[in-house]
Motif scaffolding. Structure first.
Motif, PDB file in Angstrom:
ATOM      1  N   LEU A  17       4.941  46.574  65.010  1.00  0.00           N
ATOM      2  CA  LEU A  17       4.217  47.563  65.809  1.00  0.00           C
ATOM      3  C   LEU A  17       2.787  47.808  65.347  1.00  0.00           C
ATOM      4  O   LEU A  17       1.891  48.031  66.157  1.00  0.00           O
ATOM      5  CB  LEU A  17       4.985  48.891  65.807  1.00  0.00           C
ATOM      6  CG  LEU A  17       6.344  48.883  66.487  1.00  0.00           C
ATOM      7  CD1 LEU A  17       7.042  50.211  66.280  1.00  0.00           C
ATOM      8  CD2 LEU A  17       6.210  48.570  67.971  1.00  0.00           C
ATOM      9  N   TYR A  18       2.556  47.797  64.024  1.00  0.00           N
ATOM     10  CA  TYR A  18       1.253  48.192  63.489  1.00  0.00           C
ATOM     11  C   TYR A  18       0.544  47.105  62.684  1.00  0.00           C
ATOM     12  O   TYR A  18      -0.524  47.343  62.119  1.00  0.00           O
ATOM     13  CB  TYR A  18       1.401  49.439  62.605  1.00  0.00           C
ATOM     14  CG  TYR A  18       2.072  50.581  63.304  1.00  0.00           C
ATOM     15  CD1 TYR A  18       1.447  51.255  64.343  1.00  0.00           C
ATOM     16  CD2 TYR A  18       3.353  50.989  62.929  1.00  0.00           C
ATOM     17  CE1 TYR A  18       2.071  52.306  64.994  1.00  0.00           C
ATOM     18  CE2 TYR A  18       3.983  52.042  63.568  1.00  0.00           C
ATOM     19  CZ  TYR A  18       3.333  52.689  64.602  1.00  0.00           C
ATOM     20  OH  TYR A  18       3.959  53.725  65.237  1.00  0.00           O
ATOM     21  N   ASN A  19       1.154  45.939  62.558  1.00  0.00           N
ATOM     22  CA  ASN A  19       0.608  44.824  61.787  1.00  0.00           C
ATOM     23  C   ASN A  19       0.376  45.195  60.318  1.00  0.00           C
ATOM     24  O   ASN A  19      -0.589  44.761  59.695  1.00  0.00           O
ATOM     25  CB  ASN A  19      -0.675  44.284  62.417  1.00  0.00           C
ATOM     26  CG  ASN A  19      -0.970  42.869  61.988  1.00  0.00           C
ATOM     27  OD1 ASN A  19      -0.063  42.111  61.667  1.00  0.00           O
ATOM     28  ND2 ASN A  19      -2.233  42.498  61.975  1.00  0.00           N
ATOM     29  N   GLU A  20       1.263  46.044  59.776  1.00  0.00           N
ATOM     30  CA  GLU A  20       1.255  46.410  58.357  1.00  0.00           C
ATOM     31  C   GLU A  20       2.673  46.238  57.827  1.00  0.00           C
ATOM     32  O   GLU A  20       3.622  46.655  58.472  1.00  0.00           O
ATOM     33  CB  GLU A  20       0.873  47.873  58.162  1.00  0.00           C
ATOM     34  CG  GLU A  20      -0.441  48.299  58.731  1.00  0.00           C
ATOM     35  CD  GLU A  20      -0.621  49.815  58.652  1.00  0.00           C
ATOM     36  OE1 GLU A  20       0.298  50.529  58.206  1.00  0.00           O
ATOM     37  OE2 GLU A  20      -1.696  50.274  59.057  1.00  0.00           O
ATOM     38  N   TYR A  21       2.815  45.667  56.656  1.00  0.00           N
ATOM     39  CA  TYR A  21       4.152  45.533  56.086  1.00  0.00           C
ATOM     40  C   TYR A  21       4.672  46.885  55.608  1.00  0.00           C
ATOM     41  O   TYR A  21       3.912  47.726  55.144  1.00  0.00           O
ATOM     42  CB  TYR A  21       4.157  44.536  54.916  1.00  0.00           C
ATOM     43  CG  TYR A  21       4.051  43.116  55.377  1.00  0.00           C
ATOM     44  CD1 TYR A  21       5.138  42.462  55.939  1.00  0.00           C
ATOM     45  CD2 TYR A  21       2.853  42.426  55.261  1.00  0.00           C
ATOM     46  CE1 TYR A  21       5.042  41.161  56.370  1.00  0.00           C
ATOM     47  CE2 TYR A  21       2.738  41.111  55.688  1.00  0.00           C
ATOM     48  CZ  TYR A  21       3.839  40.485  56.244  1.00  0.00           C
ATOM     49  OH  TYR A  21       3.738  39.196  56.674  1.00  0.00           O
ATOM     50  N   ASN A  22       5.964  47.083  55.709  1.00  0.00           N
ATOM     51  CA  ASN A  22       6.604  48.299  55.220  1.00  0.00           C
ATOM     52  C   ASN A  22       6.737  48.192  53.702  1.00  0.00           C
ATOM     53  O   ASN A  22       7.421  47.315  53.194  1.00  0.00           O
ATOM     54  CB  ASN A  22       7.977  48.464  55.867  1.00  0.00           C
ATOM     55  CG  ASN A  22       8.583  49.812  55.599  1.00  0.00           C
ATOM     56  OD1 ASN A  22       8.299  50.450  54.592  1.00  0.00           O
ATOM     57  ND2 ASN A  22       9.426  50.261  56.500  1.00  0.00           N
ATOM     58  N   THR A  23       6.077  49.093  52.989  1.00  0.00           N
ATOM     59  CA  THR A  23       6.129  49.085  51.523  1.00  0.00           C
ATOM     60  C   THR A  23       6.903  50.277  50.979  1.00  0.00           C
ATOM     61  O   THR A  23       6.901  50.501  49.770  1.00  0.00           O
ATOM     62  CB  THR A  23       4.704  49.085  50.940  1.00  0.00           C
ATOM     63  OG1 THR A  23       4.004  50.241  51.411  1.00  0.00           O
ATOM     64  CG2 THR A  23       3.948  47.830  51.347  1.00  0.00           C
ATOM     65  N   ASN A  24       7.569  51.017  51.845  1.00  0.00           N
ATOM     66  CA  ASN A  24       8.340  52.191  51.445  1.00  0.00           C
ATOM     67  C   ASN A  24       9.571  51.748  50.647  1.00  0.00           C
ATOM     68  O   ASN A  24      10.396  50.986  51.142  1.00  0.00           O
ATOM     69  CB  ASN A  24       8.761  52.973  52.687  1.00  0.00           C
ATOM     70  CG  ASN A  24       9.487  54.257  52.370  1.00  0.00           C
ATOM     71  OD1 ASN A  24       9.947  54.482  51.254  1.00  0.00           O
ATOM     72  ND2 ASN A  24       9.593  55.108  53.375  1.00  0.00           N
ATOM     73  N   GLU A  25       9.693  52.233  49.418  1.00  0.00           N
ATOM     74  CA  GLU A  25      10.835  51.866  48.576  1.00  0.00           C
ATOM     75  C   GLU A  25      12.148  52.450  49.100  1.00  0.00           C
ATOM     76  O   GLU A  25      13.219  51.984  48.735  1.00  0.00           O
ATOM     77  CB  GLU A  25      10.599  52.326  47.139  1.00  0.00           C
ATOM     78  CG  GLU A  25       9.487  51.568  46.448  1.00  0.00           C
ATOM     79  CD  GLU A  25       9.281  52.031  45.020  1.00  0.00           C
ATOM     80  OE1 GLU A  25      10.111  52.810  44.507  1.00  0.00           O
ATOM     81  OE2 GLU A  25       8.288  51.598  44.418  1.00  0.00           O
TER      82      GLU A  25
END
Length: 77
Positions: A17-25
């Motif tokens: 959706l946002y072209n950013e990887y999910n980095t949430n642990e």
């Protein structure tokens, strides 16, 4: 990923959706099933799950069709 001896593809929803990887642990994977196809979705959290049937899905008209030519929008709930 492998879940109970079944290989399931996983989609990073933030990347899609946002072209950013999910980095949430503390990210979660939810399993969705469409037409007998299971897919995992990596999300930051889940607030509510809605179970719907195909008769609750409305076909979009031309004004609502926001797809990019690849038929990505099938219906609206």
């Amino acid at each position: 990923f492998n879940l109970r001896d079944e290989m399931i593809p996983c989609l990073d929803l933030r990347k899609f959706l946002y072209n950013e990887y999910n980095t949430n642990e503390n990210a979660k994977i939810i399993i969705v099933e469409f037409n007998k196809l299971k897919v995992g979705m990596l999300v930051n959290g889940v607030e509510r799950i809605h179970r719907i049937s195909w008769d609750q899905i409305v076909t979009p008209d031309n004004l609502q069709d926001i797809s990019t030519g690849n038929n990505s929008l099938i219906g609206i709930v």
